[in-house]
Design a protein around this motif. Structure first.
Motif, PDB file in Angstrom:
ATOM      1  N   ASP A  36       0.825  -1.205   0.000  1.00 22.01           N
ATOM      2  CA  ASP A  36       0.000   0.000   0.000  1.00 22.01           C
ATOM      3  C   ASP A  36       0.865   1.262   0.000  1.00 22.01           C
ATOM      4  N   LYS A  40       0.718   4.187  -2.705  1.00 21.91           N
ATOM      5  CA  LYS A  40       0.473   5.567  -2.286  1.00 21.91           C
ATOM      6  C   LYS A  40       1.461   6.502  -2.978  1.00 21.91           C
ATOM      7  N   TYR A  81      -3.517   7.812  -2.930  1.00 19.22           N
ATOM      8  CA  TYR A  81      -2.476   8.523  -2.195  1.00 19.22           C
ATOM      9  C   TYR A  81      -2.946   8.861  -0.781  1.00 19.22           C
ATOM     10  N   GLY A  83      -5.056   7.153   0.915  1.00 19.90           N
ATOM     11  CA  GLY A  83      -5.429   5.949   1.641  1.00 19.90           C
ATOM     12  C   GLY A  83      -6.917   5.690   1.669  1.00 19.90           C
TER      13      GLY A  83
END
Length: 494
Positions: A36, A40, A81, A83
């Motif tokens: 992740d 991001k 980006y 989340g």
């Protein structure tokens, strides 16, 4: 955007892959997931470029600019980006019914039109798209959502490729009863049998089809229109019909010795190989097996690359791929400017695998096959080629010239013809009674999709000829919109 300097702070990361030697031992997907945090950072590279060409989706000069689905790419890049994955998924599904497929097999014209790619590497749009939808399934956010109300209208769709499935999904959302007719034993069209498992695992196809079933779409397999059911029966039973039968007539080569045993169409080879993989009770016929054989693929496109990867896994003795065009440049030429899709040299998954096994890229450029040579039993044993070069004649036309003295014999046991598709199968279109264009496709105007028969629409490759998966989904969605308008007098579909 959330990080205005992201495209300056982070470099593009390419798709994460399993090692070529490892993946050659199985048929599992070759791509791996990013973390992740990496996603991001990659999402942060999407800049506030005012006019995002990545999703304009137009065609010019026989190439695509941006995404034909008009995906809201900057929006979901920014959400990744930040989340906000679930919100990113909602944005993605607004325009794309099947991002789990486009995120794997689309050539990504969006990236070629990315503003960052003017003087740097493009944002990795395709991989972020794939990651969003994969997380959606993994987190259980994607669940069946059958329509609350039914209109009572019934629509038949011929063909279960991306165009047919997109049309089915959209019309089902509008509340119509939809039945999809597929002549093969499994749903998915070329997604199921035309693309090998290591590039698109079939679980991603069956998972989506199961979801559509739970939402109310009816699938009827092993049913060929014109053979098992007639067009007249469809028109009698359904309120509208959408033809999404694809452009499945494979192009042949007119070369002396073509009748030799051991020469197969690429799509027949890929289909048979996948059928055997999915059904352990089947055995691969010797005529379609590359095991211990010298294999030559004629045709330099993606289908040819898929044949290379498949033959390697079957244990081929050697593998060569012929292309009649010269090797592509490393960088864009002036004749291929941004925001066109870049026509540049790439080392795709299949060629990385071939190089890992044999130490060299299997592609041979500017090669033209002259004749096939057989043994006394009529089986292919060799083929003769000649090198060619591009030249411009007195009319300014680019022509292919043979180079004398460059003849060469190649030993071969299996030849796979991967030179594209001519268009739809004429026997089907004649049975359907649809007017055809000079190219043999169904005559139906883009944006309207109406044919010469009332209540009958056409979309995807059957209308436009061989094309990209994103154009198929685009046309399936738009044909569904026009079909909904026809049935209801107005439409609720985008």
């Amino acid at each position: 955007m959330g990080k205005l300097t992201g495209f300056l702070d982070y470099k593009r990361k390419e798709t994460k892959e399993r090692s070529p030697r490892e993946r050659l031992r199985d048929w599992q997907e070759y791509q791996k997931a990013w973390s992740d945090e990496t996603l991001k950072q990659q999402g942060a590279r999407c800049m506030d470029c005012s006019t995002p060409y990545c999703h304009i989706g137009v065609e010019f000069n026989q190439t695509s600019f941006g995404c034909p689905l008009h995906n809201l790419i900057p929006e979901w890049n920014d959400l990744v980006y930040r989340g906000q994955w679930k919100e990113a998924l909602h944005r993605l599904l607004k325009t794309n019914n099947f991002p789990e497929w486009t995120g794997r097999v689309c050539p990504a014209p969006c990236e070629g039109s990315c503003t960052v790619s003017l003087n740097d590497d493009a944002v990795t749009i395709k991989n972020i798209e794939k990651s969003i939808i994969d997380k959606g399934f993994a987190e259980g956010w994607i669940v069946p959502e059958p329509p609350e109300h039914r209109t009572g209208k019934h629509v038949a769709i011929i063909g279960s490729g991306p165009a047919g499935l997109a049309a089915a999904d959209q019309l089902n959302k509008a509340g119509h009863w939809v039945t999809v007719f597929e002549r093969e034993d499994r749903v998915g069209g070329l997604l199921m049998y035309g693309i090998p498992n290591m590039k698109l695992e079939k679980e991603s196809v069956t998972r989506r089809v199961d979801l559509l079933r739970q939402e109310g779409v009816i699938f009827q397999v092993n049913t060929e229109v014109g053979k098992d059911i007639s067009m007249q029966q469809l028109e009698d039973k359904f309120d509208a019909v959408i033809v999404c039968a694809g452009a499945t007539k494979q192009r042949d080569v007119d070369i002396p010795g073509r009748e030799a045993k051991g020469i197969q169409y690429a799509m027949d080879y890929l289909t048979m190989s996948t059928k055997v993989l999915l059904d352990p009770t089947l055995e691969l016929p010797e005529a379609f097996s590359a095991k211990d054989k010298n294999v030559i693929v004629i045709g330099g496109g993606d289908t040819g690359a898929d044949c290379v990867a498949t033959a390697l896994r079957q244990g081929s003795k050697s593998i060569v791929q012929f292309g009649k065009h010269p090797k592509l440049p490393k960088y864009r030429l002036e004749t291929n400017p941004w925001p066109e899709q870049p026509d540049v040299f790439e080392l795709s998954y299949a060629y990385k695998e071939a190089k890992a096994q044999s130490g060299q890229d299997p592609r041979q450029y500017s090669i033209l096959t002259q004749r096939f040579i057989t043994d006394e039993k009529g089986h292919i044993v060799a083929l003769e080629t000649m090198e060619v070069e591009k030249d411009t004649n007195e009319k300014g036309e680019v022509v292919t010239q043979e180079i004398p003295g460059t003849e060469k014999l190649w030993p071969v046991d299996l030849v796979l013809i991967a030179v594209g598709f001519e268009g739809p199968e004429k026997s089907l279109l004649n049975h359907l009674g649809l007017t055809q264009t000079y190219r043999g496709t169904v005559k139906a105007k883009y944006g309207e999709y109406t044919t010469n028969k009332d209540g009958v629409f056409a979309a995807g490759d059957v209308r436009r000829g061989q094309s990209l998966i994103v154009w198929a989904i685009n046309e399936g969605r738009e044909a569904a919109r026009e079909c909904d308008r026809y049935l209801m007098g107005a439409t609720v579909l985008p």
